[in-house]
Design a protein around this motif. Sequence first.
Motif, mmCIF file in Angstrom:
data_model
loop_
_atom_site.group_PDB
_atom_site.id
_atom_site.type_symbol
_atom_site.label_atom_id
_atom_site.label_comp_id
_atom_site.label_asym_id
_atom_site.label_seq_id
_atom_site.Cartn_x
_atom_site.Cartn_y
_atom_site.Cartn_z
ATOM 1 N N GLY A 164 24.336 90.574 -20.710
ATOM 2 C CA GLY A 164 24.273 89.139 -20.457
ATOM 3 C C GLY A 164 23.269 88.368 -21.274
ATOM 4 O O GLY A 164 23.434 87.174 -21.511
ATOM 5 N N ALA A 165 22.178 89.006 -21.704
ATOM 6 C CA ALA A 165 21.159 88.309 -22.488
ATOM 7 C C ALA A 165 21.571 88.226 -23.947
ATOM 8 O O ALA A 165 22.304 89.086 -24.448
ATOM 9 C CB ALA A 165 19.814 89.009 -22.357
ATOM 10 N N ASP A 166 21.086 87.191 -24.631
ATOM 11 C CA ASP A 166 21.474 86.989 -26.032
ATOM 12 C C ASP A 166 20.297 86.729 -26.961
ATOM 13 O O ASP A 166 20.447 86.788 -28.177
ATOM 14 C CB ASP A 166 22.427 85.794 -26.155
ATOM 15 C CG ASP A 166 21.760 84.476 -25.757
ATOM 16 O OD1 ASP A 166 21.509 84.272 -24.555
ATOM 17 O OD2 ASP A 166 21.491 83.651 -26.647
ATOM 18 N N ASP A 167 19.122 86.461 -26.399
ATOM 19 C CA ASP A 167 17.990 86.029 -27.224
ATOM 20 C C ASP A 167 16.842 87.024 -27.108
ATOM 21 O O ASP A 167 16.529 87.503 -26.022
ATOM 22 C CB ASP A 167 17.519 84.641 -26.771
ATOM 23 C CG ASP A 167 16.369 84.128 -27.608
ATOM 24 O OD1 ASP A 167 16.576 83.887 -28.817
ATOM 25 O OD2 ASP A 167 15.256 83.986 -27.073
ATOM 26 N N ALA A 168 16.215 87.311 -28.250
ATOM 27 C CA ALA A 168 15.098 88.260 -28.280
ATOM 28 C C ALA A 168 13.750 87.577 -28.119
ATOM 29 O O ALA A 168 12.712 88.245 -28.143
ATOM 30 C CB ALA A 168 15.126 89.061 -29.582
ATOM 31 N N GLY A 169 13.733 86.262 -27.950
ATOM 32 C CA GLY A 169 12.469 85.577 -27.738
ATOM 33 C C GLY A 169 11.642 85.456 -28.996
ATOM 34 O O GLY A 169 12.157 85.388 -30.105
ATOM 35 N N GLY A 170 10.315 85.475 -28.829
ATOM 36 C CA GLY A 170 9.398 85.236 -29.933
ATOM 37 C C GLY A 170 8.888 86.504 -30.577
ATOM 38 O O GLY A 170 8.728 87.539 -29.920
ATOM 39 N N LEU A 171 8.592 86.401 -31.868
ATOM 40 C CA LEU A 171 8.006 87.532 -32.587
ATOM 41 C C LEU A 171 6.548 87.749 -32.202
ATOM 42 O O LEU A 171 6.026 88.847 -32.341
ATOM 43 C CB LEU A 171 8.101 87.294 -34.101
ATOM 44 C CG LEU A 171 9.497 87.159 -34.701
ATOM 45 C CD1 LEU A 171 9.407 87.054 -36.223
ATOM 46 C CD2 LEU A 171 10.394 88.315 -34.305
ATOM 47 N N LEU A 172 5.868 86.668 -31.744
ATOM 48 C CA LEU A 172 4.460 86.748 -31.349
ATOM 49 C C LEU A 172 3.589 87.244 -32.504
ATOM 50 O O LEU A 172 2.854 88.230 -32.393
ATOM 51 C CB LEU A 172 4.270 87.643 -30.119
ATOM 52 C CG LEU A 172 5.054 87.229 -28.873
ATOM 53 C CD1 LEU A 172 4.797 88.210 -27.729
ATOM 54 C CD2 LEU A 172 4.709 85.816 -28.442
ATOM 55 N N LEU A 173 3.655 86.538 -33.608
ATOM 56 C CA LEU A 173 2.884 86.899 -34.797
ATOM 57 C C LEU A 173 1.394 86.866 -34.472
ATOM 58 O O LEU A 173 0.861 85.843 -34.051
ATOM 59 C CB LEU A 173 3.200 85.928 -35.935
ATOM 60 C CG LEU A 173 4.681 85.814 -36.329
ATOM 61 C CD1 LEU A 173 4.900 84.621 -37.261
ATOM 62 C CD2 LEU A 173 5.145 87.100 -37.000
ATOM 63 N N ASP A 174 0.708 87.970 -34.681
ATOM 64 C CA ASP A 174 -0.709 88.052 -34.329
ATOM 65 C C ASP A 174 -1.616 87.445 -35.391
ATOM 66 O O ASP A 174 -2.584 86.758 -35.081
ATOM 67 C CB ASP A 174 -1.121 89.516 -34.114
ATOM 68 C CG ASP A 174 -0.750 90.015 -32.725
ATOM 69 O OD1 ASP A 174 -0.577 89.177 -31.825
ATOM 70 O OD2 ASP A 174 -0.623 91.232 -32.561
ATOM 71 N N GLY A 175 -1.324 87.746 -36.657
ATOM 72 C CA GLY A 175 -2.243 87.344 -37.708
ATOM 73 C C GLY A 175 -3.497 88.196 -37.685
ATOM 74 O O GLY A 175 -3.624 89.142 -36.899
#
Length: 356
Positions: free
Chosen positions: A295-306
Amino acid sequence: MSLGAHLAGAEADPAGLSDEAYVALLGADGDELDALAALADDLRRAAVGDQLTFVANRNLDTAVVRDPDHANALVDEAWALGATEICVQGPLPADVPDRAPLDLAALITGRVPLHLHGFRPAEVADAAARLGLSPREFLVAAREAGLGSVPGTAARILDDDVRALLTGGTDIPTARWIELVTTAHEVGLRSTATMVYGHVETPTQQVAHLRALAAIQDRTGGFTEFIAMPIQPEAFPPGGFPDVERQRGRHADTPRETRALHAVARLLLHGRIAHIQAAWPKLGPELTVAVLRGGADDAGGLLLDGALDPAAGAEAGRQLTLAQVEALAADLGRTPRQRTTVYGDPPPERWAVLRT
């Protein structure tokens, strides 16, 4: 009525079942759970196609407002890493000027064309009170300063008894949360819709929560996606819950419950909220794949740390790479697509930066 009959009803009219039917589906297991997940996956395909979307984002703590030079450096680094979104995490420090949230919005978005996603409902109320404004007036001012959207987080379960148990009565009431999110939508700010599950809430309360979100969406159309997150150990009250309440809930989500909840959310919200996000930092790899197949389609954010300040927010140290997204999409048989916060297409050069 049997679970099989409820599944047949959901196939004919996914968003038109009774509360009792959705509660029954939340209890699906074994072959019936697989059938529910398959139905939800068919709905996902019909609603959004065979793409796996993600957003290139970075978390910043609100405390950066104390050091504008450091904030500028972090924004520059996020842009250089390929981000299109900055998520501002946490309440505003008590010792900063009252205009700090507006100044922070202007600082972040005035430097490079990043989308600012920040200020949860309780933080909107706090910022407005500090400035002597109504929440509506503050949200308009924040939008004009550069705020692009607000997190629909801290919804937990939209039931005042449950909220009191989770936070010892410090949470804003359900009606206030709904009012603040609705007001944000009304002034032109989109938001996420969320649920924190797997504690003392019942399946009936889960369905009521989804109904409340659906009602808001019918009124405003302001939700971009729904995100269900299992409760984390640090979110439990000190000492746990009273014994009498322990009988009401499970106190721990299970893979079965997680799969069923995401699938039921896809059904009940069908035609209202197109995107269901897999909260990978909370779910872990195996459950993330399971809900994306159900049912889900989106992986959300990459959450780039830097490198300058990677410790912002509760998700610090958890980063999803572009290569991991592409591998996940291949495993699912989908096409990876970078999106903006509101599910548009970012400029092609943003994708190119991520690949470097």
